[in-house]
Design an enzyme around this catalytic site. Structure first.
Site, PDB file in Angstrom:
ATOM      1  N   GLY A  52     -26.029   5.768  -3.201  1.00  0.00           N
ATOM      2  CA  GLY A  52     -24.702   6.213  -2.791  1.00  0.00           C
ATOM      3  C   GLY A  52     -23.673   5.110  -2.853  1.00  0.00           C
ATOM      4  O   GLY A  52     -23.913   4.040  -3.420  1.00  0.00           O
TER       5      GLY A  52
ATOM      6  N   CYS B 156     -19.615   2.499  -5.545  1.00  0.00           N
ATOM      7  CA  CYS B 156     -19.792   1.644  -6.722  1.00  0.00           C
ATOM      8  C   CYS B 156     -20.873   2.141  -7.677  1.00  0.00           C
ATOM      9  O   CYS B 156     -20.575   2.624  -8.764  1.00  0.00           O
ATOM     10  CB  CYS B 156     -20.089   0.220  -6.277  1.00  0.00           C
TER      11      CYS B 156
ATOM     12  N   ARG C  72     -36.943   6.017   3.133  1.00  0.00           N
ATOM     13  CA  ARG C  72     -36.714   4.593   2.849  1.00  0.00           C
ATOM     14  C   ARG C  72     -37.929   3.736   3.200  1.00  0.00           C
ATOM     15  O   ARG C  72     -37.806   2.523   3.405  1.00  0.00           O
ATOM     16  CB  ARG C  72     -35.491   4.100   3.625  1.00  0.00           C
TER      17      ARG C  72
ATOM     18  N   THR D 235     -12.497  -2.258 -10.218  1.00  0.00           N
ATOM     19  CA  THR D 235     -13.515  -2.071 -11.252  1.00  0.00           C
ATOM     20  C   THR D 235     -12.977  -1.136 -12.322  1.00  0.00           C
ATOM     21  O   THR D 235     -12.570  -0.020 -12.011  1.00  0.00           O
ATOM     22  CB  THR D 235     -14.790  -1.493 -10.633  1.00  0.00           C
TER      23      THR D 235
ATOM     24  N   ARG E 245     -16.625  -8.534  -6.428  1.00  0.00           N
ATOM     25  CA  ARG E 245     -18.094  -8.468  -6.395  1.00  0.00           C
ATOM     26  C   ARG E 245     -18.563  -8.443  -4.949  1.00  0.00           C
ATOM     27  O   ARG E 245     -19.690  -8.788  -4.630  1.00  0.00           O
ATOM     28  CB  ARG E 245     -18.696  -9.677  -7.125  1.00  0.00           C
TER      29      ARG E 245
ATOM     30  N   ARG F 262     -28.663  -2.819 -11.490  1.00  0.00           N
ATOM     31  CA  ARG F 262     -29.239  -2.388 -10.196  1.00  0.00           C
ATOM     32  C   ARG F 262     -29.568  -0.896 -10.253  1.00  0.00           C
ATOM     33  O   ARG F 262     -30.662  -0.468  -9.897  1.00  0.00           O
ATOM     34  CB  ARG F 262     -28.179  -2.656  -9.122  1.00  0.00           C
TER      35      ARG F 262
ATOM     36  N   ASP G 196       0.853  -1.196   0.000  1.00  0.00           N
ATOM     37  CA  ASP G 196       0.000   0.000   0.000  1.00  0.00           C
ATOM     38  C   ASP G 196       0.883   1.237   0.000  1.00  0.00           C
ATOM     39  O   ASP G 196       2.008   1.190   0.510  1.00  0.00           O
ATOM     40  CB  ASP G 196      -0.918  -0.005   1.230  1.00  0.00           C
TER      41      ASP G 196
ATOM     42  N   LYS H 272     -19.069  -7.289 -14.421  1.00  0.00           N
ATOM     43  CA  LYS H 272     -19.098  -6.540 -13.161  1.00  0.00           C
ATOM     44  C   LYS H 272     -19.903  -5.260 -13.303  1.00  0.00           C
ATOM     45  O   LYS H 272     -20.775  -4.954 -12.505  1.00  0.00           O
ATOM     46  CB  LYS H 272     -17.653  -6.234 -12.745  1.00  0.00           C
TER      47      LYS H 272
ATOM     48  N   ASN I  82     -23.953  -4.083 -11.712  1.00  0.00           N
ATOM     49  CA  ASN I  82     -24.183  -2.864 -10.914  1.00  0.00           C
ATOM     50  C   ASN I  82     -25.083  -1.874 -11.652  1.00  0.00           C
ATOM     51  O   ASN I  82     -25.946  -1.231 -11.057  1.00  0.00           O
ATOM     52  CB  ASN I  82     -22.849  -2.216 -10.554  1.00  0.00           C
TER      53      ASN I  82
ATOM     54  N   TYR J 111     -24.109   5.560   3.395  1.00  0.00           N
ATOM     55  CA  TYR J 111     -24.765   5.366   2.089  1.00  0.00           C
ATOM     56  C   TYR J 111     -25.684   4.162   2.082  1.00  0.00           C
ATOM     57  O   TYR J 111     -26.588   4.057   1.230  1.00  0.00           O
ATOM     58  CB  TYR J 111     -23.734   5.292   0.968  1.00  0.00           C
TER      59      TYR J 111
HETATM   60  N1  SAJ Z   1     -30.245   1.194  -3.096  1.00  0.00           N
HETATM   61  C1  SAJ Z   1     -31.518   1.683  -3.391  1.00  0.00           C
HETATM   62  N2  SAJ Z   1     -32.496   0.792  -3.747  1.00  0.00           N
HETATM   63  C2  SAJ Z   1     -32.250  -0.551  -3.832  1.00  0.00           C
HETATM   64  C3  SAJ Z   1     -30.919  -1.033  -3.538  1.00  0.00           C
HETATM   65  C4  SAJ Z   1     -29.945  -0.128  -3.164  1.00  0.00           C
HETATM   66  O1  SAJ Z   1     -31.781   2.885  -3.330  1.00  0.00           O
HETATM   67  O2  SAJ Z   1     -33.182  -1.292  -4.141  1.00  0.00           O
HETATM   68  C5  SAJ Z   1     -29.184   2.158  -2.738  1.00  0.00           C
HETATM   69  C6  SAJ Z   1     -28.543   1.877  -1.368  1.00  0.00           C
HETATM   70  O3  SAJ Z   1     -29.277   2.517  -0.340  1.00  0.00           O
HETATM   71  C7  SAJ Z   1     -27.156   2.496  -1.541  1.00  0.00           C
HETATM   72  C8  SAJ Z   1     -26.855   2.242  -3.010  1.00  0.00           C
HETATM   73  O4  SAJ Z   1     -28.109   1.988  -3.648  1.00  0.00           O
HETATM   74  O5  SAJ Z   1     -27.183   3.888  -1.296  1.00  0.00           O
HETATM   75  C9  SAJ Z   1     -25.919   1.059  -3.257  1.00  0.00           C
HETATM   76  O6  SAJ Z   1     -26.410   0.002  -2.536  1.00  0.00           O
HETATM   77  P1  SAJ Z   1     -25.924  -1.525  -2.822  1.00  0.00           P
HETATM   78  O7  SAJ Z   1     -26.728  -2.426  -2.004  1.00  0.00           O
HETATM   79  O8  SAJ Z   1     -25.877  -1.752  -4.256  1.00  0.00           O
HETATM   80  O9  SAJ Z   1     -24.488  -1.552  -2.209  1.00  0.00           O
HETATM   81  P2  SAJ Z   1     -22.980  -1.428  -2.641  1.00  0.00           P
HETATM   82  O10 SAJ Z   1     -22.783  -0.287  -3.544  1.00  0.00           O
HETATM   83  O11 SAJ Z   1     -22.252  -1.459  -1.351  1.00  0.00           O
HETATM   84  O12 SAJ Z   1     -22.651  -2.798  -3.373  1.00  0.00           O
HETATM   85  C10 SAJ Z   1     -22.846  -2.968  -4.738  1.00  0.00           C
HETATM   86  C11 SAJ Z   1     -23.273  -4.422  -4.889  1.00  0.00           C
HETATM   87  N3  SAJ Z   1     -23.668  -4.663  -6.254  1.00  0.00           N
HETATM   88  C12 SAJ Z   1     -24.722  -5.453  -6.522  1.00  0.00           C
HETATM   89  O13 SAJ Z   1     -25.379  -5.974  -5.663  1.00  0.00           O
HETATM   90  C13 SAJ Z   1     -25.022  -5.671  -7.980  1.00  0.00           C
HETATM   91  C14 SAJ Z   1     -22.094  -5.318  -4.496  1.00  0.00           C
HETATM   92  O14 SAJ Z   1     -22.426  -6.658  -4.744  1.00  0.00           O
HETATM   93  C15 SAJ Z   1     -20.859  -4.922  -5.331  1.00  0.00           C
HETATM   94  O15 SAJ Z   1     -19.760  -5.732  -5.080  1.00  0.00           O
HETATM   95  C16 SAJ Z   1     -20.538  -3.490  -5.002  1.00  0.00           C
HETATM   96  O16 SAJ Z   1     -21.616  -2.683  -5.428  1.00  0.00           O
HETATM   97  C17 SAJ Z   1     -19.263  -3.100  -5.758  1.00  0.00           C
HETATM   98  O17 SAJ Z   1     -18.188  -3.197  -5.145  1.00  0.00           O
HETATM   99  O18 SAJ Z   1     -19.358  -2.796  -6.930  1.00  0.00           O
END
Ligand code: SAJ
Length: 450
Positions: A274, A277, A428, A137, A171, A230, A46, A223, A227, A340
């Site tokens: 937030g 990712c 929420r 990523t 992931r 989602r 690091d 990857k 995301n 977040y």
């Molecule tokens: N969120 C919503 N509505 C939802 C799901 C999430 O508003 O239905 C919001 C959450 O509150 C948050 C943001 O989206 O602010 C991201 O939430 P997240 O659950 O996607 O969490 P991350 O960003 O920590 O993780 C994501 C995940 N990706 C997927 O599930 C496809 C995780 O598996 C990945 O490894 C990570 O991104 C990454 O490192 O890319």
């Protein structure tokens, strides 16, 4: 690495394989720890001396459930050490895993400075036959067109012939990185078939399932696609949420109904999207789209819709206060949830940042509450971990992050502390099924005013 996959696995679990993990943050450290506990000799590299000191002094610095005991096990076994010198470390390594940050600039352009600099340092020490794996990523094609050339230039070796390279994008789900590490399948794309098979043999001790895809750019596209899938679905639900509010329909009742169909995957609108990712990943694809002359409009629009949601919540706050005959200017607003997402002490690109800025600009006086950030200062405000302390005497209570601690509160608990009538804006839908005390003004994203 002219070893068969079986020989590689044996070398790894018997401690004769040396792995360098470059970049030991929320993803790199758990990866280094788990490879060390699987038997490999691992050096965590690091650029931050504090990180190297922590590892050397057996002090865990990443707050991730289940990591602490595994961290100490890896250090005390002697299998995990740390170094500031990546080039020297890679000169003694068979495998180099790059897991440094690849953020997006404020201009929404992927910033690859850290990974290209790590790649150059890796190249300086790279041994013939070694394998370089990128977990960070990156945009599809970035390994092939930017990272490999940097390694080749620094090492004088040729990819595919004298060293192997592969993408195996992380992931990991912050908050369950350790608990789900083995169960989330790994996607691997090698610059040669041999590179893919060697990388698969390396990860096999840590993954229940491995899928080899044709090349690194495909692995990186996997990857990003998961995301962005989602992000786009959250944007769709957010857009419908705002429309249905005006039709007096709760999107949450709609999602509950739609989820009875096998092929509907629920995603939820809210205060915003937030984290490190989702708010960033779309721009790796948009960047590639611009480069090849095809703009992914849906991906871009979804970002704009999700980026607008914090403002939508402030709009609800102003509307709700007006219904109580109050204005936001001068109002005491208790804000519940700063991280977040729930249970993760991370505020990167948290919607709360934008909400707080707009509330302050509109003259609100804030009380901040977050159970995992208690005692810290956020946006120049002391953060209390205790929600009932935060809502005491508040004109409005605004829920931004759905921490478990908030779900256990009843609206009566909150109403007993806050000013009457209780004005609660739910970002929420945590309380939309809770019994509503008679003197409450309750509304929120996707929740028609009640
Ligand atoms: N969120 C919503 N509505 C939802 C799901 C999430 O508003 O239905 C919001 C959450 O509150 C948050 C943001 O989206 O602010 C991201 O939430 P997240 O659950 O996607 O969490 P991350 O960003 O920590 O993780 C994501 C995940 N990706 C997927 O599930 C496809 C995780 O598996 C990945 O490894 C990570 O991104 C990454 O490192 O890319």
């Amino acid at each position: 690495m002219d070893m068969t996959p079986k020989e590689i696995e044996t070398a790894l679990t018997s401690g004769t394989l040396h792995i360098a993990v470059v970049g030991t943050g929320r993803i790199g450290l758990p990866t280094a720890v788990l490879f060390a506990n699987a038997g490999a000799k691992v050096t965590a590299c690091d650029i931050d001396p504090k990180v190297v000191t922590c590892i050397t002094n057996d002090e865990n610095y990443i707050d991730e459930p289940g990591l602490e005991p595994l961290f100490h096990q890896a250090i005390q076994s002697g299998h995990l050490t740390a170094s500031l010198d990546t080039a020297k470390t890679t000169s003694a390594s068979d495998v180099i895993i790059l897991s440094v940050p690849t953020p997006v600039t404020d201009e929404k352009v992927p910033m690859y400075d850290y990974i290209l600099s790590a790649a150059e340092d890796t190249g300086k020490g790279l041994q013939r036959g070694a394998l370089v794996v990128v977990e960070s990523t990156i945009g599809p094609g970035t390994l092939e067109t930017q990272i490999i050339p940097v390694i080749e230039k620094a090492s004088g070796l040729t990819a595919g012939k004298e060293f192997l390279a592969a993408s195996c994008p992380e992931r990991a789900d912050p908050g369950s990185i350790i608990t789900r590490f083995r169960s989330i399948p790994r996607i691997i794309g090698g610059n040669t078939q041999q590179a893919a098979e060697v990388a698969a043999a390396i990860y096999r001790p840590l993954a229940e399932q491995i899928m080899i895809v044709p090349d690194p750019k495909t692995a990186n596209a996997v990857k990003l696609t998961e995301n962005i899938f989602r992000d786009v679905n959250i944007a769709l639900m957010s857009e419908l949420a705002i429309l249905y509010e005006r039709l007096g329909i709760s999107i949450f009742d709609v999602i509950e109904g739609a989820a009875t169909k096998w092929n509907f995957i629920p995603h939820y609108p809210g205060a915003g999207v937030g984290g490190p990712c989702l708010p960033a990943n779309a721009y790796y694809i948009i960047g590639e789209g611009n480069r090849v002359g095809y703009v992914p409009y849906l991906v871009r629009m979804s970002r704009e819709i999700n980026d607008r949601m914090p403002h939508e919540l402030v709009r609800h706050t102003m509307e709700a206060l007006n219904r109580a005959g109050k204005s936001l200017n001068g109002a005491k607003v208790a804000l519940l949830g700063l991280t977040y997402k729930p249970a993760v002490a991370d505020v990167q690109k948290s919607p709360a940042l934008l909400i707080i800025r707009e509330l302050v600009d509109r003259g609100a006086h804030l009380r901040l509450c977050d159970p995992v950030l208690g005692g810290t200062v956020f946006c120049d405000c002391e953060v209390t971990p205790n929600p009932l302390k935060a809502v005491k005497g508040a004109d409005c209570v605004l829920l931004v992050t759905a921490h478990e601690e908030f779900k256990h509160l009843t609206l009566a608990d909150i109403a007993a502390k806050a000013k009457s009538p209780l004005v609660l804006v739910d970002g929420r839908a945590v309380y939309h099924k809770h019994p509503k005390p008679k003197d409450i003004i309750y509304q929120g994203i996707g929740l028609p005013p009640a």
